[in-house]
Design an enzyme around this catalytic site. Sequence first.
Site, short mmCIF file in Angstrom:
data_model
loop_
_atom_site.label_atom_id
_atom_site.label_comp_id
_atom_site.label_asym_id
_atom_site.label_seq_id
_atom_site.Cartn_x
_atom_site.Cartn_y
_atom_site.Cartn_z
N CYS A 169 0.84 -1.20 0.00
CA CYS A 169 0.00 0.00 0.00
C CYS A 169 0.87 1.25 0.00
O CYS A 169 1.79 1.39 -0.80
CB CYS A 169 -0.96 -0.07 1.19
N ASN A 170 0.62 2.19 0.90
CA ASN A 170 1.40 3.42 0.91
C ASN A 170 2.87 3.20 1.21
O ASN A 170 3.71 4.04 0.87
CB ASN A 170 0.82 4.41 1.93
#
Length: 202
Positions: free
Chosen positions: A108-109
Amino acid sequence: MNNEILYILLPDYAAHEAVYLSQAVASDEYAMKENPKYVNKVVAPTLEPVKSIGGFRTVPDYSFDTMPGDYDALVLIGGFGWCTPVAEQVVPIVKRAVEKGKIVGAICNAASFMAKHGFLNAVKHTGNGLDQLKLWGGDNYTNPDGYVNAQAVSDKRIVTANGSATLEFAKELLILLENDTPERIEMYYQFNKQGFCNLFPN
């Protein structure tokens, strides 16, 4: 201990992104493992409890200052903390891990953070879309051709995944870690991907 898997959690981390990997490391389908091959450990900026997006608070085993230099894998769990200043403290940790040839996972991030600091420039990778990697990475991200539109990608001991790929992320890391036989890892993946009722219909 060099059999530790270190999970880096920043404030407002996405707790679900660690679940499948940590569970497979610590238990089998029956119970907790008596002698697991690896031990899960949490690393956070300080030793104070770190809060997840959902409000759960996790007590770290290590802070950035006290974490060991010898471990088997470094796993960056996603969440909103990767776009805050505290994330910059992780840069030298990842740099050392990559230089030492450690297994590194980023979901993800956290994958966007990897792009931002040039860690994806020599590997095939994925993340929350090529546009986000370019946005976060700016001039430091020079490998858009290495982007693969897949749930998770493993290349040269670096595993990346998008935020919906918790299970695929776990599978790729479990394979790299040789946590179990390929057949049992695939069984774990299919059980959680397809669900009990699909695999065992009445």
